[in-house]
Structures are given as C-alpha cells and as structure tokens.
Design an enzyme around this catalytic site. Structure first.
Site: not given
Lengths: 174, 174
Positions: A8, A10, A131
């Site tokens: 990922d 961000d 996240d």
C-alpha cells in the site's frame, strides 16, 4: 517463480500521518500528536479535516516517504515480485500525483508493477502490507498490518511498526 | 456472491481503433481502413505513429465509446460484479483522462470498481474481457478476447466481435 507482495502507499510507503498533522498545524496553528488522533477516541479531532486535505491539489504529491521504506522495498525486490497497490480512485486528483510521487521516490519500481484502484478485493498476491483492515480482511494472501493511528484498536492481523520489522518477517518467507 | 468480471477499456469499452484511424487521417490526410492495419502485415503502417498519439494530452479523453458497450455493461452489472481494469500506468497522462472518460460515459460504475494498472497478472476475477493476449494468456479466470485489428492472428481464446456477443456468452455463465 518469485512470490508476490502488494504494498500500500498511504500509511505504508508514504507517511500520511505526519503529513496530516503538519497540514492541520498550518491551517489551525494547533500542534497535535499521535495520542490526540488515535481512533476511535480521537477520530473526530482530525477526521473533520482529512477529506478536505485529501482533495487539495498537491497533497499526495508532497507526502514524506515513510522512514526506511525506500531501502526496504529495494531489499524485498531481490526476493519477491513487488507491486504497489494504492486505493486512489476515490480521489481522482491523486492519480497523477501518486504516479509522480512514486517516480520521484521509488524510480526503481517499473510502471508494470503499479496498481491504482478502488477496492482491493480483486488483487491477488501472496502478501499484502497495508494499514487498513478493509483491505487486509479480504486479501487473498497473508496480511501484514502496518501500524497507524487509525488501527491501534484492531488486532486480527500481524502488526508491524516499522520497515525494519517488515524485513525481519519477510526474511523467513522467501 | 456474484461472479466477478474484469473489463478492459481500450479496444473493449473504448473504440481506440477508429480513434487511431481518425487521428492518422487528421495528421497525414491519408484514409486507412482496418484491412490496412491488420497485424502482423499492416502493423508498421500505424504502429510508427501510435506511441506519439498515446502520449498526446486529450487522446484518451476523446476516444469514442464502443458500440453497445454502455447498455451491455449495465446489463452485466445485474448479474455480475463488474470491474473496469485498464493498463494505464505506461501513459501517466492517461490516468486522470481515463477516470474522467469513465465518469462521463459510465457514470453508473462506482470508483470502488475501477483499477488502473500496469501488468494485469495480479488481478483475479472469474472472467476477463480484453483484446490483448499479453493479458488474457495469464488471467486467473475465463478469458474472452474482444476482436481487434491487432489480434486477428491469435486463436487461443474465445473471440467476440461485439458487445451483443458478450451478452450472449455471459447469459450462460450467471
């Protein structure tokens, strides 16, 4: 054939948490720390502003790189097929900015290995480093949750607090 | 749970073949037809110019919609989870233009279901409708090859010549 990892952007490659805090300080003059914004308690503190920030031209382009990410991704690429998989479609302005950000900070990642998507549920890799549980809960491979202010109350996935920890785990997965 | 379909953009939802021919006419004053550009024989005719066209601002934004595509996708969405999966990362300018093009012509497709990627080999759906064997050869599900000037010499996948044919096939797959 090498195993595949989806990574990922961000909150994982890009340190969006410190970027939010800095942007909030610029706008309001108020210095917040992680303890002020931890979810669920602190969610409202920052959340009222994040949507506006995410739609600002230049926001994604100027996010600082997560500490240790560049070296760690290079290292992982020696043993794995690494794909960058970012949920970008919700914010159309971010599409070009994310491509440019990657070209600047991770120029060694080929365009072939970049995916900008909406939901991630049709992405199939052996590992997902992310996240957000909305992605990790439904991934096809092994989920690795990168520590973030918004996931400290989630415990269903293996948590890593740094890129050093990612490398330690992945050393045993080659 | 509905089965999933990944649908390509250029050459499938977007009629890039006629767009190439029109752009070539504008540039050179020469009218070409499909028979002039069929690969492998006619590849060089158009191929010397396509890379330049694909890098022109506005090229992707102005491609006409493939005949019957809008109605067919709407129909498919009744029975399948439809994802738009386009190899866009090679041409960074196309990222925002493709998002805008979809928002104009296919506003009923949510951002969640759009994927702009490089290679498609980590995309896992039950079906892939695409015009390129480089994608179809490695897809995880059933491959459906949309007829195009560049794939007439390829025979390893089920060929469809129109969106009407796609609907006929998919009627039996619900």
């Amino acid at each position: 054939m090498k195993k595949t990892i989806a990574i990922d952007m961000d909150g994982v490659l890009a340190d969006i948490e410190s970027h939010f805090l800095r942007r909030y300080l610029t706008e309001t003059g108020i210095t917040l720390t992680r303890s002020d914004i931890i979810e669920p308690k602190g969610a409202q503190t920052l959340e009222s502003r994040t949507t506006a920030y995410l739609n600002e031209p230049g926001f994604f382009r100027s996010i600082p790189v997560m500490q240790g990410a560049v070296e760690a991704v290079k290292k992982l690429m020696e043993d794995f097929d690494v794909y960058i998989v970012s949920a970008a479609m919700e914010f159309p302005l971010s599409l070009f900015e994310k491509q440019q950000w990657l070209a600047e900070h991770f120029p060694f990642i080929k365009w072939n290995n970049i995916v900008l998507c909406g939901d991630k549920n049709i992405i199939k890799t052996d590992y997902l480093i992310d996240d957000h549980c909305k992605n990790l809960d439904y991934c096809h491979g092994k989920a690795i949750m990168f520590d973030a202010y918004h996931n400290l109350d989630k415990h269903q996935h293996q948590r890593v607090k740094s890129w050093t920890e990612v490398l330690m785990i992945m050393r045993g997965e080659r």
